[in-house]
Design an enzyme around this catalytic site. Structure first.
Site, PDB file in Angstrom:
ATOM      1  CD  GLN A   1       3.539   5.791   2.459  1.00 39.81           C
ATOM      2  OE1 GLN A   1       2.542   5.267   1.988  1.00 39.81           O
ATOM      3  NE2 GLN A   1       4.460   5.100   3.107  1.00 39.81           N
TER       4      GLN A   1
ATOM      5  N   GLY B   1       0.842  -1.185   0.000  1.00 39.39           N
ATOM      6  CA  GLY B   1       0.000   0.000   0.000  1.00 39.39           C
ATOM      7  C   GLY B   1       0.878   1.234   0.000  1.00 39.39           C
TER       8      GLY B   1
ATOM      9  CB  CYS C   1       5.023   2.163   7.458  1.00 35.08           C
ATOM     10  SG  CYS C   1       4.639   3.630   6.496  1.00 35.08           S
ATOM     11  CG  LEU C   2       6.989   0.862   1.551  1.00 36.28           C
ATOM     12  CD1 LEU C   2       6.513   1.179   0.146  1.00 36.28           C
ATOM     13  CD2 LEU C   2       8.152  -0.121   1.514  1.00 36.28           C
TER      14      LEU C   2
ATOM     15  CG  HIS D   1       0.339   6.966   5.332  1.00 35.69           C
ATOM     16  ND1 HIS D   1       1.496   7.430   5.927  1.00 35.69           N
ATOM     17  CD2 HIS D   1       0.533   5.642   5.141  1.00 35.69           C
ATOM     18  CE1 HIS D   1       2.339   6.421   6.093  1.00 35.69           C
ATOM     19  NE2 HIS D   1       1.786   5.310   5.630  1.00 35.69           N
TER      20      HIS D   1
ATOM     21  CG  HIS E   1      -0.753   1.418   7.147  1.00 39.49           C
ATOM     22  ND1 HIS E   1       0.144   0.947   8.085  1.00 39.49           N
ATOM     23  CD2 HIS E   1      -0.029   2.230   6.329  1.00 39.49           C
ATOM     24  CE1 HIS E   1       1.345   1.468   7.837  1.00 39.49           C
ATOM     25  NE2 HIS E   1       1.264   2.245   6.770  1.00 39.49           N
ATOM     26  CD  GLU E   2      -1.021   2.620   2.628  1.00 40.03           C
ATOM     27  OE1 GLU E   2      -0.529   3.768   2.576  1.00 40.03           O
ATOM     28  OE2 GLU E   2      -0.348   1.616   2.937  1.00 40.03           O
TER      29      GLU E   2
END
Ligand code: ZN
Length: 151
Positions: free
Chosen positions: A51, A46, A88-89, A134, A130-131
């Site tokens: 990001q 995701g 998370c990236l 963000h 999660h996204e």
């Protein structure tokens, strides 16, 4: 398409609230294409636009051969609760347990500006939550328990 650098914590842009997409045009579709390519390049499941440095309410997800892109996503219903490990990236090297709704309903727009409603559970529901966090400037490390290094 292009692969972007991932914005990483503690970059303060990750803490800002992303703005709604008002006009779905080729520029928006290009950002979605770049998000998709970047997510796959870094083996993510995701990615939110912020990001890659774009403070707009757009996310792409693929928890396993089920690619989706959502513009202005809103969770309209949720039920159940499940705790599971997340990473998370934008927060490399860390994982933590996060409580999420087990099942959610999400309304959003697709790349053609059409309204879509999505019911998701388990991993897909988790990735979407999660996204969408963000987009509010929330990172999983803010709400995780048992944070640890990702070995
Ligand atoms: Zn993330």
């Amino acid at each position: 398409m292009a692969i972007y650098q991932i914005v990483k914590e503690p970059d303060q842009s990750l803490r800002t609230r992303s703005k709604p997409v008002n006009n779905i045009n080729d520029g928006v579709r290009r950002v979605l294409d770049n998000m998709k390519e970047t997510m796959y390049a870094f083996d993510g499941i995701g990615l939110a636009a912020i990001q890659i440095g774009v403070p707009k309410r757009m996310i792409v997800v693929d928890p396993g051969d089920n690619y989706m892109e959502l513009i202005n996503p809103v969770i309209t219903d949720s039920s159940g609760q499940k705790k599971a490990s997340e990473g998370c990236l934008s927060v490399p090297g860390k994982v933590g347990l996060v409580d999420r709704a087990q099942k959610i309903t999400v309304k959003a727009l697709n790349r053609d500006g059409e309204e879509i409603t999505l019911e998701a559970e388990d991993l897909l529901a988790r990735v979407l939550q999660h996204e969408i966090d963000h987009l509010e400037g929330i990172l999983f490390i803010d709400i995780a328990t048992h944070l640890q290094a990702d070995e």
